[in-house]
Design a protein around this motif. Sequence first.
Motif, mmCIF file in Angstrom:
data_model
loop_
_atom_site.group_PDB
_atom_site.id
_atom_site.type_symbol
_atom_site.label_atom_id
_atom_site.label_comp_id
_atom_site.label_asym_id
_atom_site.label_seq_id
_atom_site.Cartn_x
_atom_site.Cartn_y
_atom_site.Cartn_z
ATOM 1 N N LEU A 224 36.994 44.399 30.365
ATOM 2 C CA LEU A 224 36.956 45.276 31.541
ATOM 3 C C LEU A 224 38.342 45.854 31.800
ATOM 4 O O LEU A 224 39.001 45.560 32.796
ATOM 5 C CB LEU A 224 36.447 44.494 32.754
ATOM 6 N N VAL A 225 38.768 46.721 30.917
ATOM 7 C CA VAL A 225 40.158 47.183 30.914
ATOM 8 C C VAL A 225 40.478 48.097 32.093
ATOM 9 O O VAL A 225 41.651 48.389 32.350
ATOM 10 C CB VAL A 225 40.492 47.897 29.587
ATOM 11 N N ASN A 226 39.443 48.566 32.822
ATOM 12 C CA ASN A 226 39.678 49.399 33.999
ATOM 13 C C ASN A 226 39.681 48.584 35.287
ATOM 14 O O ASN A 226 39.847 49.149 36.375
ATOM 15 C CB ASN A 226 38.615 50.495 34.088
ATOM 16 N N LEU A 227 39.521 47.277 35.156
ATOM 17 C CA LEU A 227 39.390 46.426 36.333
ATOM 18 C C LEU A 227 40.692 46.378 37.132
ATOM 19 O O LEU A 227 41.764 46.149 36.581
ATOM 20 C CB LEU A 227 38.989 45.017 35.911
ATOM 21 N N GLU A 228 40.559 46.582 38.442
ATOM 22 C CA GLU A 228 41.704 46.529 39.355
ATOM 23 C C GLU A 228 41.634 45.314 40.278
ATOM 24 O O GLU A 228 42.675 44.838 40.750
ATOM 25 C CB GLU A 228 41.754 47.811 40.201
ATOM 26 N N LYS A 229 40.432 44.832 40.525
ATOM 27 C CA LYS A 229 40.261 43.721 41.466
ATOM 28 C C LYS A 229 39.249 42.740 40.895
ATOM 29 O O LYS A 229 38.098 43.101 40.649
ATOM 30 C CB LYS A 229 39.793 44.254 42.827
ATOM 31 N N THR A 252 45.264 44.762 40.281
ATOM 32 C CA THR A 252 46.108 44.729 41.477
ATOM 33 C C THR A 252 45.804 43.505 42.334
ATOM 34 O O THR A 252 46.598 43.145 43.197
ATOM 35 C CB THR A 252 45.924 45.996 42.333
ATOM 36 N N GLU A 253 44.655 42.868 42.095
ATOM 37 C CA GLU A 253 44.278 41.692 42.881
ATOM 38 C C GLU A 253 43.519 40.717 41.987
ATOM 39 O O GLU A 253 42.566 41.097 41.304
ATOM 40 C CB GLU A 253 43.425 42.090 44.085
ATOM 41 N N PHE A 254 43.941 39.426 42.034
ATOM 42 C CA PHE A 254 43.314 38.385 41.205
ATOM 43 C C PHE A 254 43.224 37.120 42.056
ATOM 44 O O PHE A 254 44.244 36.565 42.457
ATOM 45 C CB PHE A 254 44.163 38.138 39.950
ATOM 46 N N ARG A 255 41.989 36.674 42.332
ATOM 47 C CA ARG A 255 41.777 35.501 43.188
ATOM 48 C C ARG A 255 40.819 34.535 42.490
ATOM 49 O O ARG A 255 39.667 34.890 42.212
ATOM 50 C CB ARG A 255 41.207 35.919 44.543
ATOM 51 N N ILE A 256 41.287 33.314 42.238
ATOM 52 C CA ILE A 256 40.449 32.321 41.566
ATOM 53 C C ILE A 256 40.556 30.950 42.236
ATOM 54 O O ILE A 256 40.242 29.927 41.628
ATOM 55 C CB ILE A 256 40.826 32.187 40.074
ATOM 56 N N GLY A 257 40.992 30.906 43.492
ATOM 57 C CA GLY A 257 41.161 29.644 44.186
ATOM 58 C C GLY A 257 39.845 28.934 44.475
ATOM 59 O O GLY A 257 38.752 29.497 44.342
#
Length: 372
Positions: A224-229, A252-257
Amino acid sequence: MKSFFLNCQSYLLNINIDYNPAKRVAEGSVNRKEAGSDMLGSMFRSGMVVFIIMLMWRELAVEVEAQARKLAADEVKALHEIARELGKRDWDFTKDPCSTHSGWIHTETDPMNLYNSTLICNCSFPGDVCHVDSIFLKGQDLPSVLPPSLVKLPYIRQVDFSRNYLSGTIPPAWTSTKLEVLSASINRLSGPIPKYLGNITTLRVLSLESNMFFGPIPPRLGNLVNLEKLVLNANYLTGELPQALTQLTKLTEFRIGSNNFIGRIPNIYGNWTQLQKLQISASGFEGPIPPSISSLTNLTELRISDLNGGVSQFPFLRNMKDLERLMLRSCNIYGEVPAFLSDLPKLRIIDLSFNRLVGISRRFTSTHLEKM
């Protein structure tokens, strides 16, 4: 629209466009100075009449055009199927879905953006036809499953089914869509995150937080090379982060908590130079904090907490000039709090609790912090 024309009609009826200042001077009812002022007023009122008439015609033309353009018949049929699959009972099919009728457009103000029931059409296509562009059904208590029939909307770009009671998984048929935004957060979706999501390469936003997904993150999400969030926190995910995620250079945003990952926090962040928000709180990972974190100079928010073992030195954050929120809680960090923290101009909130740090109070006695 009706009220707009009534208001304009009332205004026009109250304007005396036949008013003649010269005649009033001749009659002796006003002097020349007053007549000059009245003449300017008369000109202004005449100009207003012309402006209002033009505005009325413009509004009328827009409404006529909107009424002339309707949703394609096959997409209306698809919406019927989607409503049945979702358990959506309040769509008003007696009105065209691309109209401004309240049965299709959510008009209530929701400052928290928790609830929304809106269908958006794109009517810019040639001919008198519209196509469904976006569906937002947030907080609608939908009890069923994600609709496989979404694939029958060939121009759909955005879907948001957050805050419902949807179960099952993401339909495989969706891989033939050109979705750019897929949000299904806070539902009851379960099973492994489908590998085939990696085929929807148009995706810019993928948000699946607060569901019941389990197992590892599929490496094919690296396609998913266009993924931003990418938001996957609060599930039951396990394993290690796949190295393929380094290909997501537009993030621009990565959340894996709030998951159950294993092993050390991977050192995979060097390519994510556009990243602004990183959240790895209570993820199950072990320390230490990887050095590639230092390359994320566009971060505004950094949250890492509850690392299992692995002693860390304080990460080098000196170049994060846009950092506003910093949480490094219970990360087994030792040593002196670095002086550069007090020099970060936008830092407002910081949490360094449950570490082995010294010099905290000395560093932040006279800074711009709002909360520690």
